[in-house]
Design a protein around this motif. Sequence first.
Motif, short mmCIF file in Angstrom:
data_model
loop_
_atom_site.label_atom_id
_atom_site.label_comp_id
_atom_site.label_asym_id
_atom_site.label_seq_id
_atom_site.Cartn_x
_atom_site.Cartn_y
_atom_site.Cartn_z
N ARG A 98 90.53 51.57 71.43
CA ARG A 98 89.52 50.64 71.93
C ARG A 98 88.27 51.38 72.38
O ARG A 98 87.15 50.95 72.10
CB ARG A 98 90.07 49.81 73.08
N LEU A 129 78.70 50.99 70.00
CA LEU A 129 77.55 51.29 70.84
C LEU A 129 76.61 52.25 70.12
O LEU A 129 75.39 52.05 70.11
CB LEU A 129 78.00 51.89 72.17
N ARG A 137 86.47 52.59 69.26
CA ARG A 137 85.81 51.46 68.59
C ARG A 137 84.55 51.05 69.37
O ARG A 137 83.51 50.80 68.79
CB ARG A 137 86.77 50.29 68.48
N PHE A 138 84.66 50.99 70.69
CA PHE A 138 83.51 50.64 71.52
C PHE A 138 82.42 51.69 71.40
O PHE A 138 81.23 51.35 71.27
CB PHE A 138 83.94 50.50 72.99
N THR A 139 82.79 52.95 71.40
CA THR A 139 81.81 54.03 71.28
C THR A 139 81.09 53.97 69.94
O THR A 139 79.87 54.12 69.87
CB THR A 139 82.49 55.40 71.46
#
Length: 74
Positions: A6, A14, A9-11
């Motif tokens: 997660r 972003l 994926r977020f990095t």
Amino acid sequence: MAFARRVLRFTRALATTVWQSLVAVGAVQLAGETARADTRLVDVPPPGHPERLRPDLPLTALERALLKDIDSAR
């Protein structure tokens, strides 16, 4: 393990958003420069343009009035 995915994926999301934003800002900044570099003074319409300049015909009363308004605004 799921937490790490997660975060990764977020990095990535972003970083992708930041990259696209930087590309958009750069495109806006360069658009002004490229538009300015391509400008040239136009004294006659391009060939095939529906409007033609007719120096052999005198101006109409309306055209003379518009020209007078333009000259007085300068």
